[in-house]
Motif scaffolding. Sequence first.
Motif, short mmCIF file in Angstrom:
data_model
loop_
_atom_site.label_atom_id
_atom_site.label_comp_id
_atom_site.label_asym_id
_atom_site.label_seq_id
_atom_site.Cartn_x
_atom_site.Cartn_y
_atom_site.Cartn_z
N GLY A 45 -1.12 9.87 1.61
CA GLY A 45 -1.94 9.39 0.50
C GLY A 45 -2.67 10.48 -0.24
N ARG A 55 0.85 -1.19 0.00
CA ARG A 55 0.00 0.00 0.00
C ARG A 55 0.88 1.24 0.00
N GLN A 65 -2.03 -8.20 -7.41
CA GLN A 65 -1.59 -6.88 -6.99
C GLN A 65 -0.44 -6.98 -6.00
N ARG A 125 -1.76 5.25 -6.84
CA ARG A 125 -2.15 4.61 -5.58
C ARG A 125 -2.20 3.10 -5.77
N TRP A 126 -1.67 2.41 -4.80
CA TRP A 126 -1.67 0.95 -4.86
C TRP A 126 -2.20 0.39 -3.54
N PRO A 127 -3.05 -0.65 -3.59
CA PRO A 127 -3.48 -1.40 -4.77
C PRO A 127 -4.49 -0.65 -5.62
#
Length: 265
Positions: free
Chosen positions: A129, A109, A174, A163-165
């Motif tokens: 984030g 993340r 992922q 942004r991940w996932p």
Amino acid sequence: MLIESRRRAYLNAMQVVHWLPRAELPFAAPSRLELLQPVAPLDEPALEPQVQVPAAQVAVPSAPAARTGERPKIEIPRPGTTPKLAGKPVEEAEKAPAPARPAPVPPPRFALQLLRAGNCLLLVELATGEPFQSRDPSYLLLKDMLRAAGLPDSPQIIGEPVRWPLLVRGNLDQGPQAATDFVQGFIQARLEESPCVCLWLVGLPAVRFAGEADAESYYRELPVEGLGTAWALPGLELLMDEPQRKADVWQAMRRLMARWKPSDE
């Protein structure tokens, strides 16, 4: 009443050879006198005294003995058949253990923002984030670093943050490798639009998923296939929490400044 011929027919059908009536039968043939003589008793051997054996010592056969002259049936296992024991199918006593499946790795993340300052690209970790705000302390520190490097201190934001996932649900892979492929592909597409002389990787997620390195590579140059030369830096939040790291950043910057300021050598 049965006549003699019919009586013998019944006896022959029942396979009775010798028989004696209990009473005189009408219409029967005369009996043979030798068959009416009493049979002499056989001499019986003297009986030995019986010895009582404790019940615990008496062996009780677990299975009836095989008939005299009957050969035991032996089954030979054939390919593709299940071996049997005592007439019942026997399952495999020991099955080979199934190979242990590796535990699924949770997706990493992170949030990264790509910016351009002069002829350099910057991939910067967004610790919260959220996109940079003009008065954020971390953004003000980035502006100071760019000013010290001789680059424009108002970097251009390129696109939305990565942004991940990508997906909250679904079966899409992922994991870390998928994140690396995505981040590197994203940067390569921007480099095709406008090349740069140096790629700054600010923050551990940027170093890990774009430079395929770790925190041991801070302050160093990283040759990354498809991305050129990258410079690994600690995250902005870490630099604010540990100000002593700024000296290491400054020393490394002085060595690399010639890459984007060749006229100032």
